[in-house]
Motif scaffolding. Structure first.
Motif, PDB file in Angstrom:
ATOM      1  N   VAL A 174       0.861  -1.180   0.000  1.00  0.00           N
ATOM      2  CA  VAL A 174       0.000   0.000   0.000  1.00  0.00           C
ATOM      3  C   VAL A 174       0.898   1.231   0.000  1.00  0.00           C
ATOM      4  CG1 VAL A 174      -1.703   1.322   1.327  1.00  0.00           C
ATOM      5  CG2 VAL A 174      -1.869  -1.183   1.227  1.00  0.00           C
ATOM      6  N   VAL A 175       0.620   2.167  -0.888  1.00  0.00           N
ATOM      7  CA  VAL A 175       1.375   3.423  -0.914  1.00  0.00           C
ATOM      8  C   VAL A 175       0.897   4.301   0.236  1.00  0.00           C
ATOM      9  CG1 VAL A 175       1.853   3.271  -3.388  1.00  0.00           C
ATOM     10  CG2 VAL A 175      -0.169   4.518  -2.600  1.00  0.00           C
ATOM     11  N   GLU A 176       1.726   5.256   0.640  1.00  0.00           N
ATOM     12  CA  GLU A 176       1.442   6.068   1.824  1.00  0.00           C
ATOM     13  C   GLU A 176       0.799   7.404   1.481  1.00  0.00           C
ATOM     14  OE1 GLU A 176       1.950   5.303   5.121  1.00  0.00           O
ATOM     15  OE2 GLU A 176       2.452   3.288   4.436  1.00  0.00           O
ATOM     16  N   GLY A 177      -0.196   7.787   2.249  1.00  0.00           N
ATOM     17  CA  GLY A 177      -0.788   9.119   2.146  1.00  0.00           C
ATOM     18  C   GLY A 177      -1.955   9.182   1.182  1.00  0.00           C
ATOM     19  N   ILE A 178      -2.849  10.114   1.404  1.00  0.00           N
ATOM     20  CA  ILE A 178      -4.065  10.223   0.609  1.00  0.00           C
ATOM     21  C   ILE A 178      -3.777  10.580  -0.847  1.00  0.00           C
ATOM     22  CG2 ILE A 178      -4.533  12.634   1.280  1.00  0.00           C
ATOM     23  CD1 ILE A 178      -7.121   9.805   0.592  1.00  0.00           C
ATOM     24  N   GLU A 179      -2.820  11.465  -1.107  1.00  0.00           N
ATOM     25  CA  GLU A 179      -2.519  11.829  -2.494  1.00  0.00           C
ATOM     26  C   GLU A 179      -1.964  10.628  -3.257  1.00  0.00           C
ATOM     27  OE1 GLU A 179      -0.110  15.348  -2.757  1.00  0.00           O
ATOM     28  OE2 GLU A 179      -1.527  16.522  -1.563  1.00  0.00           O
ATOM     29  N   ALA A 180      -0.982   9.954  -2.688  1.00  0.00           N
ATOM     30  CA  ALA A 180      -0.372   8.798  -3.355  1.00  0.00           C
ATOM     31  C   ALA A 180      -1.383   7.663  -3.523  1.00  0.00           C
ATOM     32  CB  ALA A 180       0.849   8.318  -2.571  1.00  0.00           C
ATOM     33  N   GLN A 181      -2.215   7.441  -2.509  1.00  0.00           N
ATOM     34  CA  GLN A 181      -3.215   6.382  -2.618  1.00  0.00           C
ATOM     35  C   GLN A 181      -4.241   6.693  -3.706  1.00  0.00           C
ATOM     36  OE1 GLN A 181      -5.008   4.917   1.002  1.00  0.00           O
ATOM     37  NE2 GLN A 181      -3.028   4.757   2.033  1.00  0.00           N
ATOM     38  N   THR A 182      -4.690   7.934  -3.772  1.00  0.00           N
ATOM     39  CA  THR A 182      -5.673   8.315  -4.784  1.00  0.00           C
ATOM     40  C   THR A 182      -5.097   8.130  -6.182  1.00  0.00           C
ATOM     41  OG1 THR A 182      -6.674   9.895  -3.268  1.00  0.00           O
ATOM     42  CG2 THR A 182      -7.164  10.181  -5.618  1.00  0.00           C
ATOM     43  N   LYS A 183      -3.873   8.577  -6.398  1.00  0.00           N
ATOM     44  CA  LYS A 183      -3.232   8.405  -7.706  1.00  0.00           C
ATOM     45  C   LYS A 183      -3.071   6.929  -8.041  1.00  0.00           C
ATOM     46  CE  LYS A 183      -0.809  12.805  -7.534  1.00  0.00           C
ATOM     47  NZ  LYS A 183       0.462  13.480  -7.268  1.00  0.00           N
ATOM     48  N   GLN A 184      -2.680   6.111  -7.063  1.00  0.00           N
ATOM     49  CA  GLN A 184      -2.481   4.685  -7.312  1.00  0.00           C
ATOM     50  C   GLN A 184      -3.813   4.006  -7.632  1.00  0.00           C
ATOM     51  OE1 GLN A 184       0.740   2.944  -7.289  1.00  0.00           O
ATOM     52  NE2 GLN A 184      -0.691   1.779  -8.546  1.00  0.00           N
ATOM     53  N   VAL A 185      -4.865   4.377  -6.919  1.00  0.00           N
ATOM     54  CA  VAL A 185      -6.197   3.831  -7.208  1.00  0.00           C
ATOM     55  C   VAL A 185      -6.572   4.126  -8.654  1.00  0.00           C
ATOM     56  CG1 VAL A 185      -8.663   4.157  -6.750  1.00  0.00           C
ATOM     57  CG2 VAL A 185      -7.078   3.867  -4.837  1.00  0.00           C
ATOM     58  N   LEU A 186      -6.395   5.364  -9.078  1.00  0.00           N
ATOM     59  CA  LEU A 186      -6.759   5.753 -10.431  1.00  0.00           C
ATOM     60  C   LEU A 186      -5.866   5.085 -11.474  1.00  0.00           C
ATOM     61  CD1 LEU A 186      -7.650   9.374  -9.494  1.00  0.00           C
ATOM     62  CD2 LEU A 186      -9.228   7.785 -10.646  1.00  0.00           C
ATOM     63  N   GLU A 187      -4.601   4.900 -11.166  1.00  0.00           N
ATOM     64  CA  GLU A 187      -3.710   4.173 -12.086  1.00  0.00           C
ATOM     65  C   GLU A 187      -4.123   2.704 -12.187  1.00  0.00           C
ATOM     66  OE1 GLU A 187      -1.311   5.261 -14.209  1.00  0.00           O
ATOM     67  OE2 GLU A 187      -1.962   7.276 -13.620  1.00  0.00           O
ATOM     68  N   ASN A 188      -4.539   2.116 -11.070  1.00  0.00           N
ATOM     69  CA  ASN A 188      -5.017   0.731 -11.097  1.00  0.00           C
ATOM     70  C   ASN A 188      -6.286   0.621 -11.944  1.00  0.00           C
ATOM     71  OD1 ASN A 188      -2.886   0.085  -9.392  1.00  0.00           O
ATOM     72  ND2 ASN A 188      -4.148   0.018  -7.555  1.00  0.00           N
ATOM     73  N   LEU A 189      -7.209   1.555 -11.747  1.00  0.00           N
ATOM     74  CA  LEU A 189      -8.422   1.571 -12.569  1.00  0.00           C
ATOM     75  C   LEU A 189      -8.070   1.748 -14.047  1.00  0.00           C
ATOM     76  CD1 LEU A 189     -10.664   3.783 -10.273  1.00  0.00           C
ATOM     77  CD2 LEU A 189     -11.136   1.401 -10.887  1.00  0.00           C
ATOM     78  N   LYS A 190      -7.145   2.649 -14.333  1.00  0.00           N
ATOM     79  CA  LYS A 190      -6.717   2.893 -15.720  1.00  0.00           C
ATOM     80  C   LYS A 190      -6.159   1.625 -16.357  1.00  0.00           C
ATOM     81  CE  LYS A 190      -3.519   5.830 -18.317  1.00  0.00           C
ATOM     82  NZ  LYS A 190      -2.484   6.870 -18.200  1.00  0.00           N
ATOM     83  N   SER A 191      -5.360   0.873 -15.609  1.00  0.00           N
ATOM     84  CA  SER A 191      -4.784  -0.374 -16.134  1.00  0.00           C
ATOM     85  C   SER A 191      -5.864  -1.399 -16.455  1.00  0.00           C
ATOM     86  CB  SER A 191      -3.791  -0.962 -15.131  1.00  0.00           C
ATOM     87  OG  SER A 191      -2.663  -0.130 -15.001  1.00  0.00           O
ATOM     88  N   ILE A 192      -6.860  -1.493 -15.594  1.00  0.00           N
ATOM     89  CA  ILE A 192      -7.959  -2.434 -15.842  1.00  0.00           C
ATOM     90  C   ILE A 192      -8.771  -1.980 -17.054  1.00  0.00           C
ATOM     91  CG2 ILE A 192     -10.098  -3.391 -14.890  1.00  0.00           C
ATOM     92  CD1 ILE A 192      -8.680  -3.162 -12.095  1.00  0.00           C
ATOM     93  N   LEU A 193      -9.035  -0.690 -17.131  1.00  0.00           N
ATOM     94  CA  LEU A 193      -9.746  -0.153 -18.302  1.00  0.00           C
ATOM     95  C   LEU A 193      -8.982  -0.450 -19.586  1.00  0.00           C
ATOM     96  CD1 LEU A 193     -10.839   3.280 -16.817  1.00  0.00           C
ATOM     97  CD2 LEU A 193     -12.395   1.500 -17.673  1.00  0.00           C
ATOM     98  N   GLU A 194      -7.673  -0.229 -19.578  1.00  0.00           N
ATOM     99  CA  GLU A 194      -6.863  -0.493 -20.770  1.00  0.00           C
ATOM    100  C   GLU A 194      -6.906  -1.968 -21.144  1.00  0.00           C
ATOM    101  OE1 GLU A 194      -3.062   1.191 -19.718  1.00  0.00           O
ATOM    102  OE2 GLU A 194      -3.695   3.211 -20.294  1.00  0.00           O
ATOM    103  N   GLU A 195      -6.838  -2.846 -20.158  1.00  0.00           N
ATOM    104  CA  GLU A 195      -6.917  -4.291 -20.424  1.00  0.00           C
ATOM    105  C   GLU A 195      -8.241  -4.641 -21.094  1.00  0.00           C
ATOM    106  OE1 GLU A 195      -5.701  -8.245 -20.623  1.00  0.00           O
ATOM    107  OE2 GLU A 195      -4.503  -6.480 -20.101  1.00  0.00           O
ATOM    108  N   ALA A 196      -9.292  -3.907 -20.732  1.00  0.00           N
ATOM    109  CA  ALA A 196     -10.626  -4.146 -21.302  1.00  0.00           C
ATOM    110  C   ALA A 196     -10.817  -3.420 -22.634  1.00  0.00           C
ATOM    111  CB  ALA A 196     -11.691  -3.682 -20.317  1.00  0.00           C
ATOM    112  N   GLY A 197      -9.791  -2.697 -23.095  1.00  0.00           N
ATOM    113  CA  GLY A 197      -9.904  -1.943 -24.338  1.00  0.00           C
ATOM    114  C   GLY A 197     -10.729  -0.683 -24.171  1.00  0.00           C
ATOM    115  N   SER A 198     -10.703  -0.121 -22.985  1.00  0.00           N
ATOM    116  CA  SER A 198     -11.516   1.039 -22.671  1.00  0.00           C
ATOM    117  C   SER A 198     -10.653   2.134 -22.057  1.00  0.00           C
ATOM    118  CB  SER A 198     -12.644   0.626 -21.703  1.00  0.00           C
ATOM    119  OG  SER A 198     -13.557   1.672 -21.523  1.00  0.00           O
ATOM    120  N   ASN A 199     -11.312   3.188 -21.571  1.00  0.00           N
ATOM    121  CA  ASN A 199     -10.609   4.284 -20.915  1.00  0.00           C
ATOM    122  C   ASN A 199     -11.595   5.050 -20.041  1.00  0.00           C
ATOM    123  OD1 ASN A 199     -11.880   6.420 -22.568  1.00  0.00           O
ATOM    124  ND2 ASN A 199     -10.653   5.516 -24.212  1.00  0.00           N
ATOM    125  N   PHE A 200     -11.113   6.068 -19.347  1.00  0.00           N
ATOM    126  CA  PHE A 200     -11.953   6.818 -18.425  1.00  0.00           C
ATOM    127  C   PHE A 200     -13.146   7.498 -19.107  1.00  0.00           C
ATOM    128  CE2 PHE A 200      -8.142   6.799 -15.570  1.00  0.00           C
ATOM    129  CZ  PHE A 200      -8.759   6.190 -14.483  1.00  0.00           C
TER     130      PHE A 200
END
Length: 125
Positions: free
Chosen positions: A42-68
């Motif tokens: 787990v990354v530390e702090g609210i800013e780093a966690q929020t960015k990591q959450v969104l990067e994780n979502l982005k990776s899943i979207l890309e795997e599905a051939g999609s985007n935000f």
């Protein structure tokens, strides 16, 4: 038709669930937390966690051939509403108008005691 979506570029599920499921024209992405998929920490702090959450979502979207741009609904779970402004600013930097629908709620506890979690619903047509 139901299809599992999985990528090594986002954290593996920590329970009996999938990273995402496509059902017809919709993709349902499970709640993502601020885990770095490279080391499983787990990354530390609210800013780093929020960015990591969104990067994780982005990776899943890309795997599905999609985007935000195809996300129609987000749910954001916060440990503290005191973090709303910070999370909202970072979240907004990943999106463009028209913005998806969204709910943001404060919860008493999240997996691994993280500060933020997000899930999403995506329309693929």
């Amino acid at each position: 038709m139901v299809k599992e979506i999985h990528t090594e570029n986002a954290p593996a599920a920590i329970g009996p669930y999938s990273q995402a499921i496509q059902a017809g024209d919709f993709i349902y992405i499970s709640g993502q937390i601020g885990i770095n998929p490279q080391n499983g920490e787990v990354v530390e702090g609210i800013e780093a966690q929020t960015k990591q959450v969104l990067e994780n979502l982005k990776s899943i979207l890309e795997e599905a051939g999609s985007n935000f741009s195809q996300v129609v609904k987000f749910t954001i779970y916060l440990k503290s509403m005191d973090d709303f402004t910070v999370v909202n600013e970072i979240y907004g930097s990943y999106l463009q108008e028209p913005y998806p629908a969204r709910a943001t709620v404060e919860v008493s506890r999240l997996p691994k005691n993280v500060l933020v979690e997000m899930d999403a619903v995506v329309y693929t047509q």
